[in-house]
Each structure stands twice: as C-alpha cells, then as structure tokens.
Design a protein around this motif. Structure first.
Motif, mmCIF file in Angstrom:
data_model
loop_
_atom_site.group_PDB
_atom_site.id
_atom_site.type_symbol
_atom_site.label_atom_id
_atom_site.label_comp_id
_atom_site.label_asym_id
_atom_site.label_seq_id
_atom_site.Cartn_x
_atom_site.Cartn_y
_atom_site.Cartn_z
ATOM 1 N N PHE A 1 40.012 38.499 46.378
ATOM 2 C CA PHE A 1 41.039 39.125 45.556
ATOM 3 C C PHE A 1 42.392 38.922 46.232
ATOM 4 C CE2 PHE A 1 43.554 43.052 44.631
ATOM 5 C CZ PHE A 1 43.797 42.798 43.290
ATOM 6 N N ARG A 2 43.228 38.131 45.608
ATOM 7 C CA ARG A 2 44.604 37.901 46.053
ATOM 8 C C ARG A 2 44.734 37.569 47.541
ATOM 9 N NH1 ARG A 2 48.405 42.116 42.819
ATOM 10 N NH2 ARG A 2 47.807 41.376 40.769
ATOM 11 N N ARG B 1 43.200 38.434 50.059
ATOM 12 C CA ARG B 1 43.017 39.536 51.011
ATOM 13 C C ARG B 1 41.766 39.284 51.839
ATOM 14 N NH1 ARG B 1 45.315 44.949 48.696
ATOM 15 N NH2 ARG B 1 46.827 44.130 47.227
ATOM 16 N N SER C 1 37.371 42.469 50.584
ATOM 17 C CA SER C 1 37.044 42.346 49.164
ATOM 18 C C SER C 1 37.274 43.684 48.456
ATOM 19 C CB SER C 1 35.589 41.920 49.000
ATOM 20 O OG SER C 1 34.730 42.963 49.411
ATOM 21 N N ILE C 2 37.330 43.635 47.146
ATOM 22 C CA ILE C 2 37.441 44.870 46.364
ATOM 23 C C ILE C 2 36.228 45.752 46.647
ATOM 24 C CG2 ILE C 2 37.438 45.825 44.025
ATOM 25 C CD1 ILE C 2 38.977 43.326 43.122
ATOM 26 N N ALA D 1 36.695 47.426 49.973
ATOM 27 C CA ALA D 1 37.810 48.375 49.875
ATOM 28 C C ALA D 1 37.389 49.631 49.123
ATOM 29 C CB ALA D 1 39.006 47.719 49.196
ATOM 30 N N ASP E 1 48.684 50.776 46.890
ATOM 31 C CA ASP E 1 47.764 49.663 47.124
ATOM 32 C C ASP E 1 46.339 50.065 46.751
ATOM 33 O OD1 ASP E 1 47.349 46.948 48.060
ATOM 34 O OD2 ASP E 1 46.280 47.856 49.761
ATOM 35 N N MET E 2 45.958 51.301 47.056
ATOM 36 C CA MET E 2 44.621 51.782 46.699
ATOM 37 C C MET E 2 44.461 51.874 45.181
ATOM 38 S SD MET E 2 44.031 54.707 49.558
ATOM 39 C CE MET E 2 44.028 54.306 51.295
ATOM 40 N N LEU F 1 43.940 48.385 43.862
ATOM 41 C CA LEU F 1 42.571 47.935 44.106
ATOM 42 C C LEU F 1 41.578 48.621 43.159
ATOM 43 C CD1 LEU F 1 42.659 47.759 47.981
ATOM 44 C CD2 LEU F 1 42.104 45.865 46.454
ATOM 45 N N ALA G 1 41.928 46.946 39.868
ATOM 46 C CA ALA G 1 41.283 45.626 39.920
ATOM 47 C C ALA G 1 39.762 45.775 39.877
ATOM 48 C CB ALA G 1 41.721 44.884 41.180
ATOM 49 N N CYS G 2 39.234 46.797 40.519
ATOM 50 C CA CYS G 2 37.796 47.068 40.491
ATOM 51 C C CYS G 2 37.333 47.327 39.060
ATOM 52 C CB CYS G 2 37.484 48.272 41.383
ATOM 53 S SG CYS G 2 35.766 48.815 41.330
#
Length: 182
Positions: free
Chosen positions: A108-109, A111, A114-115, A118, A146-147, A150, A153-154
């Motif tokens: 993911f981007r 990073r 991973s999601i 995270a 940021d959380m 994420l 995105a999840c």
C-alpha cells in the motif's frame, strides 16, 4: 510505580482526544465487517456449517423469535470481527474465495507495513487504551489522520475484494466526489 502519579495523567487535549478516537475507529471497522458478514451469511450456501458453530443466548433467541433480529445477525454477534486476521477466517468460512488477509497484505503506497499489519497494530493499540487505560503521548493529529487513512484503505480493499469475488459492480466513490486518498 506503586502510587497513582497524577502527572502521568496530564495530557494535551489533542492527544487525549486522539486516544479516545481509536476505539471508535476500530468500532467502525468491526461494524463494517459484521454488517457485511451478516449480508453474506444470509445467502451463503455454507450457512448451515456457520450456524453449527453459533452459541446464541436466550436474549438473542427471543429477539429472533419476535422478529427484532435476524438469525444471521444473532450468529454474527457471537463472532469476533475486530481483528482483520480473525474476520478473514470467518469470511473464508462463508466462501473460500474471500481472502481478506491476502488482499490486505498487498503493498500500500510504498509503505513498509501492510494494511493488514497496520490494522492488527491498531487493534492492539485500542486494547491498550481501553483495557489498560494507557495513553499514547505520540498520537498527534497527523498520526491519527494516517490511521484513519489506513482504516479507509482497509475498508475499501475489503469491499472491492468481496465485490470482485462475487462479480458484483463496486460502488464508485469517485462518482460522488469522495477522493480522499483511497
């Protein structure tokens, strides 16, 4: 530290508020996974095997009997869906094509984390805040943002993966002007 040190409790309002937001962020993820699980369970050919694992309380059975709750919702209440690792196993039981863990482990981007990892860390953070009354002093607005990104995105990846597994048309969030980093 044997006695309560009041200086440890003093937090900036921003940090305190951000710590309090973490349980709500996890609740959003859990609610999405539970609602999706209920919807898929209702039409799953594997419904019977999921029902066999269910342990319903008298209150749940009464709610089902009186039509205040579906049997699928009552069954889903008994399953833990906070952690993506556990939610993934429950979804795979409904349909082996659903591999949330694999989908969320994809990069993911650029990073390093991973999601999937995270989100597992975020649940651990939630447990520390809720069950141990810990406060994370480094939880700034930027870190919380940021959380949230994420978590979004999840949810987006999980949604797209499930719709792809069933060949359904996915809702296009861009059509409604929602373009925030997804």
């Amino acid at each position: 530290m044997s006695a309560l040190d009041l200086s440890q409790l003093a937090l900036e309002p921003e940090i305190f508020a951000n710590n309090m937001a973490i349980p709500y962020l996890i609740a959003i993820l859990e609610d999405y996974f539970r609602s999706t699980f209920v919807a898929l369970l209702a039409y799953s050919p594997r419904k019977q095997q999921v029902f066999k694992r269910a342990r319903l309380s008298a209150e749940q059975l009464e709610a089902v009997s009186e039509g205040r709750m579906t049997i699928e919702a009552a069954v889903a209440q008994g399953f833990s869906l906070q952690r993506v690792s556990i939610a993934g196993r429950h979804f795979a039981e409904l349909d082996p094509k659903i591999d949330l863990g694999g989908e969320l482990r994809r990069p993911f981007r650029r990073r390093r984390v991973s999601i999937y990892d995270a989100m597992e860390q975020l649940v651990e953070l939630r447990h520390r805040i809720v069950h141990r009354a810990e406060q994370v002093h480094s939880l700034t607005n930027e870190a919380l943002g940021d959380m949230v990104l994420l978590a979004e995105a999840c949810l987006e990846r999980a949604y797209r993966h499930i719709t792809d597994c069933y060949g359904w048309d996915a809702y296009d969030h861009h059509a409604f002007g929602i373009t925030r980093g997804l």
